[in-house]
Design a protein around this motif. Structure first.
Motif, PDB file in Angstrom:
ATOM      1  N   ILE A 223       0.868  -1.183   0.000  1.00 53.36           N
ATOM      2  CA  ILE A 223       0.000   0.000   0.000  1.00 53.36           C
ATOM      3  C   ILE A 223       0.901   1.228   0.000  1.00 53.36           C
ATOM      4  O   ILE A 223       1.798   1.355   0.852  1.00 53.36           O
ATOM      5  CB  ILE A 223      -0.930   0.024   1.232  1.00 53.36           C
ATOM      6  N   ALA A 224       0.657   2.128  -0.963  1.00 50.22           N
ATOM      7  CA  ALA A 224       1.445   3.356  -1.067  1.00 50.22           C
ATOM      8  C   ALA A 224       0.528   4.552  -0.900  1.00 50.22           C
ATOM      9  O   ALA A 224      -0.506   4.655  -1.569  1.00 50.22           O
ATOM     10  CB  ALA A 224       2.169   3.423  -2.410  1.00 50.22           C
ATOM     11  N   ILE A 225       0.858   5.474   0.027  1.00 51.83           N
ATOM     12  CA  ILE A 225       0.131   6.719   0.239  1.00 51.83           C
ATOM     13  C   ILE A 225       1.058   7.866  -0.136  1.00 51.83           C
ATOM     14  O   ILE A 225       2.111   8.065   0.510  1.00 51.83           O
ATOM     15  CB  ILE A 225      -0.348   6.869   1.706  1.00 51.83           C
ATOM     16  N   GLU A 226       0.726   8.599  -1.179  1.00 49.33           N
ATOM     17  CA  GLU A 226       1.567   9.690  -1.679  1.00 49.33           C
ATOM     18  C   GLU A 226       0.739  10.962  -1.793  1.00 49.33           C
ATOM     19  O   GLU A 226      -0.464  10.916  -2.081  1.00 49.33           O
ATOM     20  CB  GLU A 226       2.170   9.339  -3.049  1.00 49.33           C
ATOM     21  N   ASP A 227       1.382  12.128  -1.553  1.00 43.82           N
ATOM     22  CA  ASP A 227       0.680  13.418  -1.672  1.00 43.82           C
ATOM     23  C   ASP A 227       1.517  14.380  -2.499  1.00 43.82           C
ATOM     24  O   ASP A 227       2.652  14.070  -2.898  1.00 43.82           O
ATOM     25  CB  ASP A 227       0.359  13.996  -0.284  1.00 43.82           C
ATOM     26  N   THR A 228       0.937  15.535  -2.741  1.00 46.46           N
ATOM     27  CA  THR A 228       1.612  16.577  -3.547  1.00 46.46           C
ATOM     28  C   THR A 228       2.074  17.725  -2.681  1.00 46.46           C
ATOM     29  O   THR A 228       2.229  18.844  -3.175  1.00 46.46           O
ATOM     30  CB  THR A 228       0.673  17.071  -4.652  1.00 46.46           C
ATOM     31  N   GLY A 229       2.290  17.446  -1.396  1.00 49.51           N
ATOM     32  CA  GLY A 229       2.672  18.512  -0.476  1.00 49.51           C
ATOM     33  C   GLY A 229       4.167  18.806  -0.478  1.00 49.51           C
ATOM     34  O   GLY A 229       4.892  18.534  -1.445  1.00 49.51           O
ATOM     35  N   ILE A 230       4.656  19.314   0.667  1.00 49.86           N
ATOM     36  CA  ILE A 230       6.051  19.780   0.752  1.00 49.86           C
ATOM     37  C   ILE A 230       7.017  18.636   1.007  1.00 49.86           C
ATOM     38  O   ILE A 230       8.230  18.789   0.851  1.00 49.86           O
ATOM     39  CB  ILE A 230       6.192  20.828   1.876  1.00 49.86           C
ATOM     40  N   GLY A 231       6.542  17.453   1.409  1.00 50.19           N
ATOM     41  CA  GLY A 231       7.411  16.309   1.636  1.00 50.19           C
ATOM     42  C   GLY A 231       8.051  16.322   3.019  1.00 50.19           C
ATOM     43  O   GLY A 231       7.847  17.223   3.837  1.00 50.19           O
ATOM     44  N   PHE A 232       8.850  15.282   3.305  1.00 51.25           N
ATOM     45  CA  PHE A 232       9.541  15.146   4.587  1.00 51.25           C
ATOM     46  C   PHE A 232      10.859  15.896   4.554  1.00 51.25           C
ATOM     47  O   PHE A 232      11.540  15.942   3.514  1.00 51.25           O
ATOM     48  CB  PHE A 232       9.830  13.670   4.899  1.00 51.25           C
ATOM     49  N   THR A 233      11.248  16.432   5.687  1.00 51.27           N
ATOM     50  CA  THR A 233      12.628  16.909   5.812  1.00 51.27           C
ATOM     51  C   THR A 233      13.542  15.693   5.983  1.00 51.27           C
ATOM     52  O   THR A 233      13.092  14.612   6.374  1.00 51.27           O
ATOM     53  CB  THR A 233      12.770  17.851   7.011  1.00 51.27           C
ATOM     54  N   GLU A 234      14.823  15.870   5.669  1.00 52.00           N
ATOM     55  CA  GLU A 234      15.768  14.751   5.742  1.00 52.00           C
ATOM     56  C   GLU A 234      15.848  14.181   7.145  1.00 52.00           C
ATOM     57  O   GLU A 234      15.914  12.962   7.338  1.00 52.00           O
ATOM     58  CB  GLU A 234      17.161  15.203   5.272  1.00 52.00           C
TER      59      GLU A 234
END
Length: 589
Positions: free
Chosen positions: A508-519
């Motif tokens: 199961i993959a949950i993906e968004d178009t937001g700012i993403g994770f910091t490193e």
């Protein structure tokens, strides 16, 4: 400090006691063998030196004869002064021919003596006259040219298949102030025949002659099975000898080499090691029998110790390994040894206690899972309550009764799912319906800004999974990814099957178009580290991770990543499937 097993210590102690005796016997045998071998090698070396010196002396005498004939012989000196074919030339040629026939008898092992005037060749030979005539006519020009380019005073090695054995030595001396040459040919096969006289019995050995590059010269003798020295370059140091092994028979031979001082070849002899060590094999056999007797006694000793000690220890160690791997039903059989009866009974009691303890621990883990699920259900963000109620109030103030009804129904379904989930597992379809309720509520807050797409094959929707496995990640995406509320925000939930090493997994993959994770946050999430207090608004993520690891005994895997370099957060959940769902992929295809 290095720790050794009892078996290893017993073996080492036996060898410590017996090794000095065996070493003495072996060393004594080797010493006697080396003494005999060195003495016999020295004898054969001396014999080979005598033959090599005799051969060099014969070659030197022939060279002196050619030099004297070219310088002092009156007829040879006059030959070039007479016209070819004249009476004086013919008479002089006859006198020279008679001298060659006379002198060839005295210079053993010369095969041919010849005189070459550029236009004419006359010679005396012990072999076939016709064959030698062709050999001289075809090779003399090349021999003379090579003789000029080579070192003065040395014999040349030459090859012509028409000569018996193929290889021969040739020496050419030019008559001063003329184009007349005096020369001699010695067949390598003749030298081999003389050398074989010293080793005429095949049991004693064989002789051979080699070029510097290791190529064997002349015709092999009838004992051709002595092939141990073939294709091996002779050692450059003439004082050395070596032992070689016959590739066909596997026997060892003493090899002695002696280079010639007159030509570029090496004389070689091979002597069987068994012939050199006559008498010693009986003593060696007695030594070997004694050593094997000691080994036989040691084998009996090991057999007894193995039955009484090693086998029970191996059973005990094997049982401990199985116990460490979780095989709690293993039990040891007792034997007649008092000590191991006690150890086996103790081990069986310990295994039974561990089995009971593990069952209790497993039941405790199940209780913890249920408690954690209830905690997750109770971890509802109060802001979500407040925002939902404010939306309903605003719709009511605007007298938008349809929106109030829809919002109330979605909110009721959402909280009904949260408050009434009392099962360990729900279907994937139930989880997706809960996510749709949640997204519909959020869309009332941000109309035309939020979108959620579920790309899930219908056959997968019946797969069971723990409740609230996906929804916390969707909620976390909105809280932390949807920062700019003016820009559209999209969440995609995809599902598929994966087979690895014979096991089936639900991906199961949950993906968004937001700012993403910091490193830093992505690293700590992937490594299972706790988040800082300011980041604890990531609702339920660590709780979900812990629940899945407990539920699937560590086989579940969750990975966090960024979809692109410019942003977009992604979560990849991998859950093992039960056997009854292992064939879903074939049904989908």
């Amino acid at each position: 400090m290095l720790k050794l097993s009892i078996k290893t210590q017993l073996i080492i102690s036996f060898f410590v006691v017996m090794l000095p005796v065996v070493l003495f016997l072996v060393a004594n045998t080797l010493y006697a063998k080396n003494v005999v071998r060195d003495k016999v090698s020295e004898t054969y070396r001396n014999t080979l030196d005598i033959f090599a010196e005799k051969t060099d002396r014969s070659l030197s005498e022939v060279s002196n004869y050619l030099n004297k004939m070219g310088v002092l012989d009156f007829d040879v000196g006059l030959l070039s002064s007479f016209p070819y074919g004249s009476d004086n030339y013919v008479l002089t040629k006859i006198r020279i021919q008679n001298k060659l026939q006379r002198d060839i008898v005295f210079y053993n092992p010369v095969d041919t003596l010849f005189v070459y005037s550029g236009q004419d060749i006359f010679f005396s030979t012990t072999g076939s006259y016709a064959v030698m005539n062709h050999v001289l006519n075809d090779n003399l020009d090349g021999i003379i040219k090579s003789n000029k380019a080579s070192a003065q005073g040395r014999w040349l090695l030459w090859y012509d298949a028409r000569v018996p054995g193929g290889d021969f030595l040739v020496k050419v001396t030019q008559v001063p102030d003329s184009n007349v040459y005096v020369g001699s040919i010695i067949r390598i096969s003749e030298l081999l025949n003389q050398l074989a006289i010293q080793w005429k019995d095949g049991k004693i050995g064989e002789s051979a002659i080699y070029r510097k590059d290791g190529m064997r010269l002349g015709v092999p003798t009838k004992w051709d099975h002595f092939a141990a020295a073939d294709n091996e370059t002779p050692p450059q140091n003439a004082e050395l000898y070596q032992f070689v092994k016959d590739k066909q028979t596997g026997k060892r031979f003493l090899r002695v080499d002696r280079p010639s001082g007159q030509a570029d070849f090496t004389i070689n002899i091979l002597v069987p090691e068994s012939y050199m060590l006559q008498g010693l094999p009986y003593f060696q056999k007695a030594t070997y029998i004694l050593n094997f007797g000691l080994l036989f006694i040691f084998a009996l000793y090991l057999f007894f110790i193995r039955h009484m000690l090693f086998k029970p220890l191996q059973l005990l160690i094997a049982g401990m390994k199985k116990l460490s791997l979780g095989m709690l039903d293993v039990r040891l059989q007792t034997n007649e040894t008092l000590e191991f009866v006690f150890l086996a009974n103790t081990f069986n009691n310990m295994a039974e206690q561990i089995k009971s303890l593990r069952i209790g621990v497993y039941e405790e883990q199940l209780r913890v899972q249920k408690i954690e699920l209830k905690q997750l259900q109770a971890q509802i963000n109060p802001h979500f309550y407040m925002n939902s109620l404010n939306i309903i109030y605003n719709f009511a103030a605007l007298k938008d009764t349809d929106s109030v009804k829809k919002m109330s129904l979605h909110l009721a379904d959402y909280f009904r799912f949260i408050m009434r989930v009392n099962r360990d597992l729900i279907t994937l379809d139930e989880e997706l319906r809960h996510i749709r309720n949640y997204m519909d509520i959020q869309k009332f807050r941000f109309p035309n800004k939020l979108d959620c797409v579920c790309d899930m094959p219908n056959k997968l929707k019946s797969i069971p999974l723990p409740a609230l496995t996906i929804q916390p990640f969707v909620e976390n995406a909105i809280i932390h990814g949807f920062v700019n509320h003016r820009q559209p925000f999209k969440i995609t939930v995809r599902g598929s099957l994966l087979h690895e090493q014979g096991d089936a997994f639900l991906l199961i993959a949950i993906e968004d178009t937001g700012i993403g994770f910091t490193e830093d946050v992505m690293r700590r999430l992937n490594e299972g580290e706790g988040l800082m207090s300011v980041e604890t608004s990531r609702l339920g993520i660590l709780n979900v991770i812990q629940r899945l690891k407990l539920r699937y005994d560590g086989r579940a895997d969750i990975r966090f990543y960024n979809v692109t370099e410019n942003g977009g957060a992604g979560v990849r959940i991998q859950l093992p499937l039960a056997e009854e769902h292992g064939q879903i992929e074939e049904e989908i295809v």
